[in-house]
Scaffold this motif. Structure first.
Motif, mmCIF file in Angstrom:
data_model
loop_
_atom_site.group_PDB
_atom_site.id
_atom_site.type_symbol
_atom_site.label_atom_id
_atom_site.label_comp_id
_atom_site.label_asym_id
_atom_site.label_seq_id
_atom_site.Cartn_x
_atom_site.Cartn_y
_atom_site.Cartn_z
ATOM 1 N N VAL A 109 72.832 13.087 59.901
ATOM 2 C CA VAL A 109 73.749 13.947 60.856
ATOM 3 C C VAL A 109 74.571 13.255 61.764
ATOM 4 O O VAL A 109 74.052 12.286 62.352
ATOM 5 N N SER A 110 75.535 13.678 62.015
ATOM 6 C CA SER A 110 76.491 12.965 62.899
ATOM 7 C C SER A 110 77.614 13.916 63.606
ATOM 8 O O SER A 110 77.621 15.050 63.063
ATOM 9 N N THR A 111 78.073 13.693 64.631
ATOM 10 C CA THR A 111 79.053 14.568 65.179
ATOM 11 C C THR A 111 80.251 13.916 65.651
ATOM 12 O O THR A 111 80.386 12.507 65.808
ATOM 13 N N ALA A 112 81.529 14.522 65.952
ATOM 14 C CA ALA A 112 82.808 14.102 66.240
ATOM 15 C C ALA A 112 83.123 15.151 67.243
ATOM 16 O O ALA A 112 82.839 16.182 66.972
ATOM 17 N N MET A 128 69.586 20.134 66.670
ATOM 18 C CA MET A 128 69.304 21.373 65.906
ATOM 19 C C MET A 128 69.396 21.166 64.293
ATOM 20 O O MET A 128 68.724 21.610 63.593
ATOM 21 N N SER A 129 70.525 20.265 64.084
ATOM 22 C CA SER A 129 70.747 20.009 62.598
ATOM 23 C C SER A 129 69.479 19.258 61.771
ATOM 24 O O SER A 129 69.047 19.744 60.882
ATOM 25 N N ARG A 130 68.970 18.149 62.513
ATOM 26 C CA ARG A 130 67.728 17.499 62.147
ATOM 27 C C ARG A 130 66.731 18.630 62.218
ATOM 28 O O ARG A 130 65.765 18.557 61.148
ATOM 29 N N ASN A 131 66.347 19.483 63.038
ATOM 30 C CA ASN A 131 65.396 20.312 63.024
ATOM 31 C C ASN A 131 65.487 21.168 61.884
ATOM 32 O O ASN A 131 64.258 21.826 61.187
ATOM 33 N N ALA A 132 66.746 21.564 61.479
ATOM 34 C CA ALA A 132 66.833 22.552 60.127
ATOM 35 C C ALA A 132 66.519 21.782 59.034
ATOM 36 O O ALA A 132 66.616 22.341 57.933
ATOM 37 N N GLY A 133 66.496 20.459 58.918
ATOM 38 C CA GLY A 133 65.853 19.664 57.893
ATOM 39 C C GLY A 133 66.902 18.929 57.181
ATOM 40 O O GLY A 133 66.960 18.155 56.242
ATOM 41 N N SER A 187 76.516 20.645 73.508
ATOM 42 C CA SER A 187 76.865 19.247 73.459
ATOM 43 C C SER A 187 76.610 18.553 72.186
ATOM 44 O O SER A 187 76.044 19.026 71.483
ATOM 45 N N PRO A 188 77.388 17.238 71.981
ATOM 46 C CA PRO A 188 77.005 16.834 70.685
ATOM 47 C C PRO A 188 75.542 16.535 70.111
ATOM 48 O O PRO A 188 75.340 16.939 69.176
ATOM 49 N N ALA A 189 74.886 16.012 71.288
ATOM 50 C CA ALA A 189 73.333 16.159 71.100
ATOM 51 C C ALA A 189 72.797 17.344 70.665
ATOM 52 O O ALA A 189 71.798 17.355 69.941
ATOM 53 N N TYR A 216 86.997 18.978 74.226
ATOM 54 C CA TYR A 216 86.895 20.713 73.931
ATOM 55 C C TYR A 216 86.026 21.111 72.628
ATOM 56 O O TYR A 216 85.220 21.973 72.686
ATOM 57 N N ASN A 217 86.201 20.442 71.663
ATOM 58 C CA ASN A 217 85.761 20.824 70.207
ATOM 59 C C ASN A 217 84.847 19.784 69.888
ATOM 60 O O ASN A 217 85.211 18.684 69.758
ATOM 61 N N VAL A 218 83.494 20.426 69.335
ATOM 62 C CA VAL A 218 82.996 19.274 68.669
ATOM 63 C C VAL A 218 82.510 19.730 67.209
ATOM 64 O O VAL A 218 82.439 21.025 66.954
ATOM 65 N N MET A 219 82.444 18.619 66.390
ATOM 66 C CA MET A 219 82.087 19.032 64.961
ATOM 67 C C MET A 219 80.629 18.431 64.606
ATOM 68 O O MET A 219 80.605 17.284 65.124
#
Length: 332
Positions: A261-264, A252-257, A245-247, A322-325
């Motif tokens: 962070v944002s998604t589309a 995971m990105s924030r946990n990685a430091g 999911s986008p969330a 279908y795709n998340v970035m």
């Protein structure tokens, strides 16, 4: 088998040789070793990967790669372009980075992949384009570059192949320079996989059965090729480890430091039509469909992508696409 040890990062000349045809025994062994599966499947697909997925390095895919970048990265970031030094993680044939360089997003770059066959093809594609890139066979969970090396890290359809996605993102943040950015595109969503994969499977079964009928043998691939495709499909089911999911990706990105962070998301009806089209193309003999079909398929995808972006994105929940970035920045 410890792939991290047996396939340690190295210069391209010293990398393991690609294995383009996995045996049934190797496929069976790969069921118990996800990283072995990644190597076998992607080595198998490397030489035909661009053709299979209609990948090119001309204006069509240059524009597509740039559109993904522009849809994910804030407008304010565009003033930084081009980035000086970029890395593509899980490069495949080099589609994302090579086209982003041609689009003016980066000046030069490096490619890494767990598959020797993919690194070989990506470097060859870069050389054919006259681009300044180097490559290494490498595990995405242990990137073989020093801290603070790259201004940009990119990847396309790679995170869902990595066992420990968060560990890989920590490595991405480590090799980025302070203020550097990452962008990963082409990742399957939880919802998208629920309609794309079944549509693809139904199309394959329909085409391979219908072409058994009298008078349609010319549309049927040789049985040996169909058997090999079935073994490749068995591997593909093993190497696709995650949907998101986008969330999920934001967390995971924030946990990685990472910060900022944002998604589309992209492709809704385009995926519902695109997956059956691509599966149909793979199920019939090469060259059988011709240029008219290729033009129809591409124009259909373009039209539906426009509808998705301009209509369905306003009414359909983000996670249904279908795709998340995902993109993020290393704190400076």
């Amino acid at each position: 088998m410890d792939l991290q040890e047996s396939r340690a990062p190295s210069a391209v000349d010293g990398d393991p040789a690609p294995n383009p045809h996995a045996t049934a025994e190797q496929v069976e062994a790969a069921r118990h070793d996800s990283k072995l599966a990644q190597v076998l499947y992607h080595d198998w697909e490397a030489e035909n990967y661009d053709e299979k997925w209609s990948i090119s390095y001309d204006k069509r895919c240059v524009d597509y790669a740039r559109d993904l970048f522009d849809a994910t990265v804030p407008d304010s970031e565009q003033r930084r372009l081009p980035y000086d030094n970029a890395l593509e993680l899980g490069c495949g044939s080099g589609f994302f980075l090579l086209n982003l360089i041609q689009a003016g997003v980066a000046r030069r770059g490096s490619v890494t992949d767990l598959s020797p066959g993919m690194v070989k093809v990506a470097i060859r594609n870069g050389e054919n384009l006259g681009l300044n890139i180097d490559g290494r066979v490498a595990d995405a969970e242990r990137i073989p570059y020093d801290d603070d090396t790259f201004d940009l890290v990119v990847g396309h359809a790679v995170l869902h192949h990595i066992p420990d996605v968060e560990q890989s993102l920590r490595e991405v943040v480590r090799v980025l320079k302070p203020g550097g950015r990452f962008i990963f595109a082409g990742e399957p969503t939880n919802a998208g996989e629920n309609y794309a994969r079944p549509l693809s499977t139904l199309t394959w079964r329909a085409v391979t059965n219908v072409t058994k009928l009298p008078g349609l043998s010319g549309w049927r691939r040789p049985q040996a090729e169909l058997d090999e495709s079935s073994r490749a499909a068995a591997l593909e089911a093993i190497v696709d480890l995650h949907t998101f999911s986008p969330a999920d990706l934001e967390r995971m990105s924030r946990n990685a430091g990472a910060v900022d962070v944002s998604t589309a998301t992209t492709e809704f009806t385009a995926a519902m039509v695109g997956w059956p089209i691509r599966t149909f193309e793979a199920a019939v003999p090469l060259g059988r469909l011709g240029w008219g079909w290729a033009k129809f398929a591409f124009n259909s995808w373009i039209t539906l992508s426009w509808v998705d972006a301009n209509l369905w994105s306003r009414v359909v929940p983000k996670g249904w696409f279908y795709n998340v970035m995902v993109t993020g920045v290393k704190p400076s």
